[in-house]
Design an enzyme around this catalytic site. Sequence first.
Site: not given
Ligand code: GRF
Length: 212
Positions: A61, A105
Site C-alpha cells: 500500500r 459512501h
Molecule cells: C458508489 O455506490 C459509491 O458510493 C461507492 O462505490 C460505488 C461506486 O459507483 N463508494 P460508481 O463507480 O460511482 O458508479
Amino acid sequence: MKTLVILISGRGSNMQALLEAKLPVDRIVVISSNPNAEGLITATELGIQTASIDHRAFSDRETFDAALADEIDSYQPVLIVLAGFMRILTDDFVLRYQGRLMNIHPSLLPAFTGLRTHQRALQEGVKIHGCTVHFVTPKLDHGPIVIQAAVPIFPNDTDKTLAERVLQQEHRIYPQAVRWFLQGQLKLSARTVVVNDARVHDWVIYSPGLQE
Ligand code: GRF
C-alpha cells in the site's frame, strides 16, 4: 489553474455525475487504480484528461499510495474526490490531503461502514437507508459529514433495487458537496462540517416519494 482530481476504480457513475455538473474548476483529471475501469472510457469520451496507476504493479500500500500522491501532486488540485475508489488508503496519504479529500459512501454514516452496505441494511431491517458525502480521515468511513440523502426501504427491495435508489441520490449529493467546497462554503472542524449560505434542506435530503 483550479484543478479537481477524481479517483475511481470501476464504473464511474459518480464521476460522470461530477463531470456533468459544470463545477467551477478550470480542469478535472480522473485517475484510476484500475486500467480497465469503465469510468476511464466515459471520462475520455467526455474529453477529460485521465491517468491510471495500476495497484497490482505495487508490492504494498505504501508504494502504491506514494505513486498515487506523486501523480496527484503533479496537478496541484484544490480538492481530491474518491468516487468508487476501491483501495484503502494509508494514514500518511489521508493526512497529506486532510481537509481536501472527500468520499461518498452508500449508507447513512455512521451506520454501515465498509462494504455490502445495501445487503446489510436489508438484513438489519432498517426502514431508511441512503448515502453520505464526508471528508476522509484515517478512520475508515468516519470523517466529518457534509451532506446526506435518505431513501425508504420497501418490503420487496433487493440489494439491486435499493442500490439503484441510493445511487440516484449519490449523483445528486456529490456534485452539491463538491460545489460547496469549491465555493468556499464548507467550514470544517475536527468532527463536523458547517455549510455556510445554504438551507438545512440542501444538505438533509429525504426522498420518500419514490415508487415502490
Ligand atoms: C458508489 O455506490 C459509491 O458510493 C461507492 O462505490 C460505488 C461506486 O459507483 N463508494 P460508481 O463507480 O460511482 O458508479
